[in-house]
Design a protein around this motif. Sequence first.
Motif, PDB file in Angstrom:
ATOM      1  N   ASP A 173      -4.793  34.288 -44.139  1.00 41.92           N
ATOM      2  CA  ASP A 173      -4.570  34.099 -45.571  1.00 41.92           C
ATOM      3  C   ASP A 173      -5.412  32.957 -46.136  1.00 41.92           C
ATOM      4  O   ASP A 173      -5.902  33.037 -47.257  1.00 41.92           O
ATOM      5  CB  ASP A 173      -3.087  33.868 -45.879  1.00 41.92           C
ATOM      6  CG  ASP A 173      -2.303  35.164 -45.908  1.00 41.92           C
ATOM      7  OD1 ASP A 173      -2.921  36.238 -46.079  1.00 41.92           O
ATOM      8  OD2 ASP A 173      -1.074  35.115 -45.751  1.00 41.92           O
ATOM      9  N   GLU A 174      -5.585  31.899 -45.344  1.00 45.22           N
ATOM     10  CA  GLU A 174      -6.429  30.787 -45.791  1.00 45.22           C
ATOM     11  C   GLU A 174      -7.908  31.187 -45.813  1.00 45.22           C
ATOM     12  O   GLU A 174      -8.687  30.651 -46.599  1.00 45.22           O
ATOM     13  CB  GLU A 174      -6.260  29.578 -44.863  1.00 45.22           C
ATOM     14  CG  GLU A 174      -4.896  28.909 -44.964  1.00 45.22           C
ATOM     15  CD  GLU A 174      -4.731  27.828 -43.913  1.00 45.22           C
ATOM     16  OE1 GLU A 174      -4.643  26.648 -44.317  1.00 45.22           O
ATOM     17  OE2 GLU A 174      -4.697  28.165 -42.700  1.00 45.22           O
ATOM     18  N   MET A 175      -8.296  32.122 -44.966  1.00 45.68           N
ATOM     19  CA  MET A 175      -9.684  32.570 -44.873  1.00 45.68           C
ATOM     20  C   MET A 175     -10.056  33.595 -45.941  1.00 45.68           C
ATOM     21  O   MET A 175     -11.227  33.703 -46.318  1.00 45.68           O
ATOM     22  CB  MET A 175      -9.942  33.181 -43.489  1.00 45.68           C
ATOM     23  CG  MET A 175      -9.792  32.214 -42.349  1.00 45.68           C
ATOM     24  SD  MET A 175      -9.977  33.099 -40.766  1.00 45.68           S
ATOM     25  CE  MET A 175      -9.240  31.907 -39.655  1.00 45.68           C
ATOM     26  N   VAL A 189     -12.335  27.500 -39.357  1.00 46.30           N
ATOM     27  CA  VAL A 189     -11.545  26.294 -39.102  1.00 46.30           C
ATOM     28  C   VAL A 189     -10.121  26.415 -39.661  1.00 46.30           C
ATOM     29  O   VAL A 189      -9.233  25.689 -39.236  1.00 46.30           O
ATOM     30  CB  VAL A 189     -12.216  25.022 -39.680  1.00 46.30           C
ATOM     31  CG1 VAL A 189     -13.556  24.793 -39.019  1.00 46.30           C
ATOM     32  CG2 VAL A 189     -12.349  25.091 -41.188  1.00 46.30           C
ATOM     33  N   PHE A 190      -9.933  27.330 -40.604  1.00 44.47           N
ATOM     34  CA  PHE A 190      -8.593  27.518 -41.160  1.00 44.47           C
ATOM     35  C   PHE A 190      -7.680  28.140 -40.113  1.00 44.47           C
ATOM     36  O   PHE A 190      -8.120  28.885 -39.238  1.00 44.47           O
ATOM     37  CB  PHE A 190      -8.637  28.386 -42.411  1.00 44.47           C
ATOM     38  CG  PHE A 190      -9.342  27.731 -43.564  1.00 44.47           C
ATOM     39  CD1 PHE A 190      -8.865  26.550 -44.111  1.00 44.47           C
ATOM     40  CD2 PHE A 190     -10.490  28.286 -44.106  1.00 44.47           C
ATOM     41  CE1 PHE A 190      -9.510  25.940 -45.176  1.00 44.47           C
ATOM     42  CE2 PHE A 190     -11.147  27.695 -45.165  1.00 44.47           C
ATOM     43  CZ  PHE A 190     -10.657  26.510 -45.700  1.00 44.47           C
ATOM     44  N   ASN A 191      -6.400  27.859 -40.218  1.00 42.19           N
ATOM     45  CA  ASN A 191      -5.429  28.321 -39.226  1.00 42.19           C
ATOM     46  C   ASN A 191      -4.965  29.756 -39.417  1.00 42.19           C
ATOM     47  O   ASN A 191      -4.528  30.388 -38.466  1.00 42.19           O
ATOM     48  CB  ASN A 191      -4.199  27.398 -39.214  1.00 42.19           C
ATOM     49  CG  ASN A 191      -4.549  26.020 -38.706  1.00 42.19           C
ATOM     50  OD1 ASN A 191      -5.330  25.881 -37.771  1.00 42.19           O
ATOM     51  ND2 ASN A 191      -3.981  25.002 -39.318  1.00 42.19           N
ATOM     52  N   THR A 192      -5.026  30.258 -40.657  1.00 42.46           N
ATOM     53  CA  THR A 192      -4.498  31.598 -40.908  1.00 42.46           C
ATOM     54  C   THR A 192      -5.514  32.466 -41.628  1.00 42.46           C
ATOM     55  O   THR A 192      -6.402  31.971 -42.329  1.00 42.46           O
ATOM     56  CB  THR A 192      -3.212  31.539 -41.775  1.00 42.46           C
ATOM     57  OG1 THR A 192      -3.566  31.102 -43.083  1.00 42.46           O
ATOM     58  CG2 THR A 192      -2.165  30.622 -41.153  1.00 42.46           C
ATOM     59  N   TYR A 224     -12.764  33.504 -48.854  1.00 46.44           N
ATOM     60  CA  TYR A 224     -14.171  33.296 -48.492  1.00 46.44           C
ATOM     61  C   TYR A 224     -14.822  34.543 -47.901  1.00 46.44           C
ATOM     62  O   TYR A 224     -16.000  34.519 -47.552  1.00 46.44           O
ATOM     63  CB  TYR A 224     -14.270  32.118 -47.522  1.00 46.44           C
ATOM     64  CG  TYR A 224     -13.575  30.909 -48.093  1.00 46.44           C
ATOM     65  CD1 TYR A 224     -14.150  30.181 -49.121  1.00 46.44           C
ATOM     66  CD2 TYR A 224     -12.309  30.530 -47.642  1.00 46.44           C
ATOM     67  CE1 TYR A 224     -13.493  29.094 -49.687  1.00 46.44           C
ATOM     68  CE2 TYR A 224     -11.646  29.445 -48.203  1.00 46.44           C
ATOM     69  CZ  TYR A 224     -12.246  28.736 -49.214  1.00 46.44           C
ATOM     70  OH  TYR A 224     -11.586  27.669 -49.782  1.00 46.44           O
ATOM     71  N   GLU A 264     -18.076  28.825 -41.035  1.00 45.20           N
ATOM     72  CA  GLU A 264     -17.445  27.572 -41.463  1.00 45.20           C
ATOM     73  C   GLU A 264     -15.988  27.740 -41.896  1.00 45.20           C
ATOM     74  O   GLU A 264     -15.244  26.771 -41.965  1.00 45.20           O
ATOM     75  CB  GLU A 264     -18.256  26.892 -42.574  1.00 45.20           C
ATOM     76  CG  GLU A 264     -18.431  27.687 -43.841  1.00 45.20           C
ATOM     77  CD  GLU A 264     -19.731  28.484 -43.914  1.00 45.20           C
ATOM     78  OE1 GLU A 264     -20.203  28.730 -45.025  1.00 45.20           O
ATOM     79  OE2 GLU A 264     -20.256  28.881 -42.852  1.00 45.20           O
ATOM     80  N   TYR A 265     -15.557  28.981 -42.166  1.00 44.28           N
ATOM     81  CA  TYR A 265     -14.173  29.199 -42.601  1.00 44.28           C
ATOM     82  C   TYR A 265     -13.246  29.548 -41.438  1.00 44.28           C
ATOM     83  O   TYR A 265     -12.048  29.745 -41.634  1.00 44.28           O
ATOM     84  CB  TYR A 265     -14.130  30.262 -43.698  1.00 44.28           C
ATOM     85  CG  TYR A 265     -14.990  29.853 -44.860  1.00 44.28           C
ATOM     86  CD1 TYR A 265     -14.701  28.710 -45.594  1.00 44.28           C
ATOM     87  CD2 TYR A 265     -16.141  30.559 -45.175  1.00 44.28           C
ATOM     88  CE1 TYR A 265     -15.522  28.292 -46.633  1.00 44.28           C
ATOM     89  CE2 TYR A 265     -16.960  30.157 -46.219  1.00 44.28           C
ATOM     90  CZ  TYR A 265     -16.645  29.024 -46.934  1.00 44.28           C
ATOM     91  OH  TYR A 265     -17.461  28.610 -47.972  1.00 44.28           O
ATOM     92  N   GLN A 297     -11.533  37.875 -36.494  1.00 45.57           N
ATOM     93  CA  GLN A 297     -11.156  37.491 -37.847  1.00 45.57           C
ATOM     94  C   GLN A 297     -11.884  38.328 -38.901  1.00 45.57           C
ATOM     95  O   GLN A 297     -11.378  38.496 -40.009  1.00 45.57           O
ATOM     96  CB  GLN A 297     -11.434  36.003 -38.099  1.00 45.57           C
ATOM     97  CG  GLN A 297     -10.598  35.072 -37.266  1.00 45.57           C
ATOM     98  CD  GLN A 297     -11.293  34.664 -35.966  1.00 45.57           C
ATOM     99  OE1 GLN A 297     -12.152  35.359 -35.448  1.00 45.57           O
ATOM    100  NE2 GLN A 297     -10.886  33.523 -35.433  1.00 45.57           N
TER     101      GLN A 297
END
Length: 163
Positions: free
Chosen positions: A32-34, A27-30, A37, A24-25, A70
């Motif tokens: 760093d955003e992931m 979906v983030f673009n970078t 989680y 579900e994570y 990722q």
Amino acid sequence: MEQFKGKVWLMGDDIDTDIILPTEYLVFNTIDEMKPYAFSPLRDDIAKELQPGDIIVAGNNFGCGSSREQAPEVVKALGVSCIIAKSFARIFFRNAINNGLLLIENADLADDVKEGDEITVSSGRIEYNGKVYKTASLPENLLEILDAGGLVKAMRKRNGLED
């Protein structure tokens, strides 16, 4: 490989890519955003607690599951210096190396080490509590990739496109 020390984060067998970075994570673009989680199915706060230079020690089959890049990317972005496991899923192993994340196989360390302890890693060996654990050396082509910080950087350097 130069010698380094790090705090141990202990994980078990069959840590799959859905545990490393749940679907579900994605979906983030970078990356760093992931990062917040990562490993959240194991412990909600582990990504916040990991510090640069820390070392993950795990059991068998680390990185099994999907081939998503990722997963090793987020571990590297968290500052983990290496993962030491009894064994790795083949695709995860190669994705990790290609992204500049050092992986070391050792059959015994995970049974002896305790979370929070410090270990020392150097070429061909791991030191913990006065005991030396031997490790196989990686082939030169993989060391070249790791030293460059990943496959793309290694190829750019080899082709004279980067210093």
